[in-house]
Design a protein around this motif. Structure first.
Motif, PDB file in Angstrom:
ATOM      1  N   TYR A 220     -18.851 -29.680  22.985  1.00 38.06           N
ATOM      2  CA  TYR A 220     -18.435 -28.633  23.903  1.00 38.06           C
ATOM      3  C   TYR A 220     -18.634 -29.124  25.332  1.00 38.06           C
ATOM      4  CZ  TYR A 220     -18.557 -25.112  20.154  1.00 38.06           C
ATOM      5  OH  TYR A 220     -18.324 -24.391  19.016  1.00 38.06           O
TER       6      TYR A 220
ATOM      7  N   LEU B 197     -25.472 -15.614  25.086  1.00 40.45           N
ATOM      8  CA  LEU B 197     -24.084 -15.919  24.755  1.00 40.45           C
ATOM      9  C   LEU B 197     -23.702 -15.296  23.429  1.00 40.45           C
ATOM     10  CD1 LEU B 197     -24.090 -19.731  25.627  1.00 40.45           C
ATOM     11  CD2 LEU B 197     -22.868 -17.968  26.867  1.00 40.45           C
TER      12      LEU B 197
ATOM     13  N   PHE C 296     -21.791 -14.295  16.511  1.00 39.93           N
ATOM     14  CA  PHE C 296     -23.091 -14.941  16.717  1.00 39.93           C
ATOM     15  C   PHE C 296     -23.635 -14.564  18.085  1.00 39.93           C
ATOM     16  CE2 PHE C 296     -22.678 -18.054  13.265  1.00 39.93           C
ATOM     17  CZ  PHE C 296     -21.321 -18.056  13.057  1.00 39.93           C
TER      18      PHE C 296
ATOM     19  N   ARG D 145     -26.304 -13.057  32.060  1.00 39.08           N
ATOM     20  CA  ARG D 145     -27.527 -13.662  32.613  1.00 39.08           C
ATOM     21  C   ARG D 145     -28.544 -12.562  32.820  1.00 39.08           C
ATOM     22  NH1 ARG D 145     -29.229 -18.203  34.763  1.00 39.08           N
ATOM     23  NH2 ARG D 145     -27.171 -19.145  34.837  1.00 39.08           N
TER      24      ARG D 145
ATOM     25  N   GLY E  71     -29.762 -26.219  25.575  1.00 41.36           N
ATOM     26  CA  GLY E  71     -28.593 -25.817  24.813  1.00 41.36           C
ATOM     27  C   GLY E  71     -28.804 -24.432  24.227  1.00 41.36           C
ATOM     28  N   PRO E  72     -27.732 -23.769  23.842  1.00 40.88           N
ATOM     29  CA  PRO E  72     -27.878 -22.427  23.246  1.00 40.88           C
ATOM     30  C   PRO E  72     -28.697 -22.469  21.955  1.00 40.88           C
ATOM     31  CG  PRO E  72     -25.597 -22.869  23.853  1.00 40.88           C
ATOM     32  CD  PRO E  72     -26.327 -24.169  23.981  1.00 40.88           C
TER      33      PRO E  72
ATOM     34  N   LEU F  70     -22.219 -30.553  25.551  1.00 39.17           N
ATOM     35  CA  LEU F  70     -23.110 -30.143  24.472  1.00 39.17           C
ATOM     36  C   LEU F  70     -22.592 -30.650  23.135  1.00 39.17           C
ATOM     37  CD1 LEU F  70     -23.665 -26.422  25.486  1.00 39.17           C
ATOM     38  CD2 LEU F  70     -25.397 -28.193  25.557  1.00 39.17           C
TER      39      LEU F  70
ATOM     40  N   ALA G 148     -20.061 -20.216  29.523  1.00 44.19           N
ATOM     41  CA  ALA G 148     -19.654 -20.303  28.120  1.00 44.19           C
ATOM     42  C   ALA G 148     -19.183 -21.715  27.791  1.00 44.19           C
ATOM     43  CB  ALA G 148     -18.529 -19.322  27.836  1.00 44.19           C
TER      44      ALA G 148
ATOM     45  N   GLN H 180     -29.678 -18.912  25.764  1.00 43.13           N
ATOM     46  CA  GLN H 180     -29.681 -20.209  26.430  1.00 43.13           C
ATOM     47  C   GLN H 180     -30.589 -20.164  27.648  1.00 43.13           C
ATOM     48  OE1 GLN H 180     -25.870 -21.759  27.733  1.00 43.13           O
ATOM     49  NE2 GLN H 180     -26.630 -23.860  27.665  1.00 43.13           N
TER      50      GLN H 180
ATOM     51  N   GLN I 101     -16.082 -21.802  16.997  1.00 45.76           N
ATOM     52  CA  GLN I 101     -16.658 -20.609  17.616  1.00 45.76           C
ATOM     53  C   GLN I 101     -16.123 -20.477  19.035  1.00 45.76           C
ATOM     54  OE1 GLN I 101     -20.895 -20.340  17.352  1.00 45.76           O
ATOM     55  NE2 GLN I 101     -20.931 -20.588  15.151  1.00 45.76           N
TER      56      GLN I 101
ATOM     57  N   TYR J 249     -26.479 -16.098  20.870  1.00 46.52           N
ATOM     58  CA  TYR J 249     -27.302 -17.249  21.232  1.00 46.52           C
ATOM     59  C   TYR J 249     -28.074 -16.917  22.504  1.00 46.52           C
ATOM     60  CZ  TYR J 249     -24.341 -20.067  18.126  1.00 46.52           C
ATOM     61  OH  TYR J 249     -23.666 -20.576  17.040  1.00 46.52           O
TER      62      TYR J 249
ATOM     63  N   PHE K  67     -27.674 -26.798  18.494  1.00 44.04           N
ATOM     64  CA  PHE K  67     -27.211 -27.506  19.681  1.00 44.04           C
ATOM     65  C   PHE K  67     -28.241 -28.506  20.170  1.00 44.04           C
ATOM     66  CE2 PHE K  67     -23.317 -25.500  21.292  1.00 44.04           C
ATOM     67  CZ  PHE K  67     -23.271 -24.336  20.555  1.00 44.04           C
ATOM     68  N   GLY K  68     -27.750 -29.583  20.787  1.00 42.52           N
ATOM     69  CA  GLY K  68     -28.613 -30.444  21.571  1.00 42.52           C
ATOM     70  C   GLY K  68     -28.826 -29.842  22.944  1.00 42.52           C
TER      71      GLY K  68
ATOM     72  N   PHE L 284     -16.673 -18.757  22.579  1.00 43.16           N
ATOM     73  CA  PHE L 284     -17.793 -18.172  23.290  1.00 43.16           C
ATOM     74  C   PHE L 284     -17.326 -17.213  24.379  1.00 43.16           C
ATOM     75  CE2 PHE L 284     -21.688 -20.265  21.924  1.00 43.16           C
ATOM     76  CZ  PHE L 284     -21.197 -21.308  21.170  1.00 43.16           C
ATOM     77  N   GLY L 285     -18.128 -16.189  24.608  1.00 44.34           N
ATOM     78  CA  GLY L 285     -17.948 -15.336  25.772  1.00 44.34           C
ATOM     79  C   GLY L 285     -18.602 -15.957  26.984  1.00 44.34           C
ATOM     80  N   PRO L 286     -18.456 -15.326  28.153  1.00 47.17           N
ATOM     81  CA  PRO L 286     -18.992 -15.879  29.394  1.00 47.17           C
ATOM     82  C   PRO L 286     -20.507 -15.742  29.512  1.00 47.17           C
ATOM     83  CG  PRO L 286     -18.002 -13.757  29.825  1.00 47.17           C
ATOM     84  CD  PRO L 286     -17.709 -14.073  28.392  1.00 47.17           C
TER      85      PRO L 286
ATOM     86  N   ARG M  63     -22.278  -8.932  33.120  1.00 48.41           N
ATOM     87  CA  ARG M  63     -22.367 -10.371  33.342  1.00 48.41           C
ATOM     88  C   ARG M  63     -23.738 -10.757  33.874  1.00 48.41           C
ATOM     89  NH1 ARG M  63     -17.839 -13.342  34.108  1.00 48.41           N
ATOM     90  NH2 ARG M  63     -19.368 -15.028  34.054  1.00 48.41           N
ATOM     91  N   TYR M  64     -24.339  -9.863  34.626  1.00 46.33           N
ATOM     92  CA  TYR M  64     -25.669 -10.098  35.180  1.00 46.33           C
ATOM     93  C   TYR M  64     -26.494  -8.830  35.000  1.00 46.33           C
ATOM     94  CZ  TYR M  64     -23.178 -13.833  37.572  1.00 46.33           C
ATOM     95  OH  TYR M  64     -22.398 -14.921  37.854  1.00 46.33           O
TER      96      TYR M  64
END
Lengths: 117, 113
Positions: free
Chosen positions: B36, A91, A33, A113, A42-43, B88, B42, A37, A106, A35, B103-104, A108-110, A9-10
């Motif tokens: 979102y 992400l 996917f 970071r 945004g991602p 989002l 997430a 962020q 989609q 991403y 994404f924005g 998303f996972g957590p 997670r970190y």
């Protein structure tokens, strides 16, 4: 749980170190996917897999970034020789459908970071 | 280049107020627009919009898409402190494009008690 999970997670890495980020998608989901962020943004798309095939890696910012999904389930995003600008939340998202076969959602996972010092 | 622009970037209101968040887009081969809510890391899915003029509702949240003017709005009525989050907007493309969602930057909504 039935959701997308990511680990760690970190992660704190010193500049120049290699890191590996893991994503476990929802079982049976075809599309995966990654991403990136950045803080306050945004991602941004990095790369896309359909099963084990990496169909698009156009978003990877440099050749230091590498992703794989060898068995069509778990995926790993690897960043070599990390730089400070790599600091972000990474992400992972999965989807049951192939792209182009219908609108999809989609999940998303957590996120992981990553802080590069 | 594909663009998704959200406004305002941040918004502070009092509990009970109604808010409207805006999303405009310029993309080739549009398929759908998604909203979102992101509270921690997430984003969690709210709405998917594919057709113009058809409002989608979920409790106090509603959203509508205008494909002629290329924008969408997300309305939240009777806001609560739990609505505080970044909202989002993302656009999905059709066909062979495999670049996920665009994404924005999001609207940071703060609901004060």
């Amino acid at each position: 749980g039935a959701g997308v999970s990511q680990s760690p997670r970190y992660k704190v890495a010193k500049r120049g170190q290699d890191v590996a980020l893991r994503c476990d998608p929802i079982s049976g989901h075809v599309s995966l996917f990654w991403y990136q962020q950045a803080l306050g943004q945004g991602p941004e798309f990095l790369t896309y897999f359909q099963n084990e095939a990496q169909l698009d890696k156009s978003g990877l910012p440099s050749d230091r970034f590498f992703a794989e999904r060898p068995e069509g389930s778990v995926s790993t995003l690897k960043i070599q020789r990390t730089q400070q600008e790599d600091s972000a939340v990474y992400l992972c998202a999965s989807s049951r459908n192939n792209l182009g076969t219908g609108s999809y959602e989609q999940y998303f996972g957590p996120g992981t970071r990553l802080t590069v010092t | 280049e594909d663009k998704v622009v959200q406004s305002p970037l941040s918004l502070v209101v009092h509990e009970g107020d109604t808010v409207t968040l805006n999303c405009s887009y310029e993309v080739t081969n549009f398929r759908s627009l998604l909203w979102y809510k992101q509270e921690k890391k997430a984003p969690t899915f709210l709405f998917m919009l594919t057709s113009s003029g058809i409002e989608k509702k979920s409790g106090r949240l509603s959203s509508i898409l205008d494909k002629k003017e290329l924008f969408s709005i997300l309305n939240i009525t009777a806001t609560q402190t739990g609505d505080s989050a970044v909202y989002l907007c993302a656009v999905e493309k059709t066909g062979g494009g495999a670049d996920g969602l665009t994404f924005g930057k999001g609207t940071h909504l703060i609901i004060q008690p």
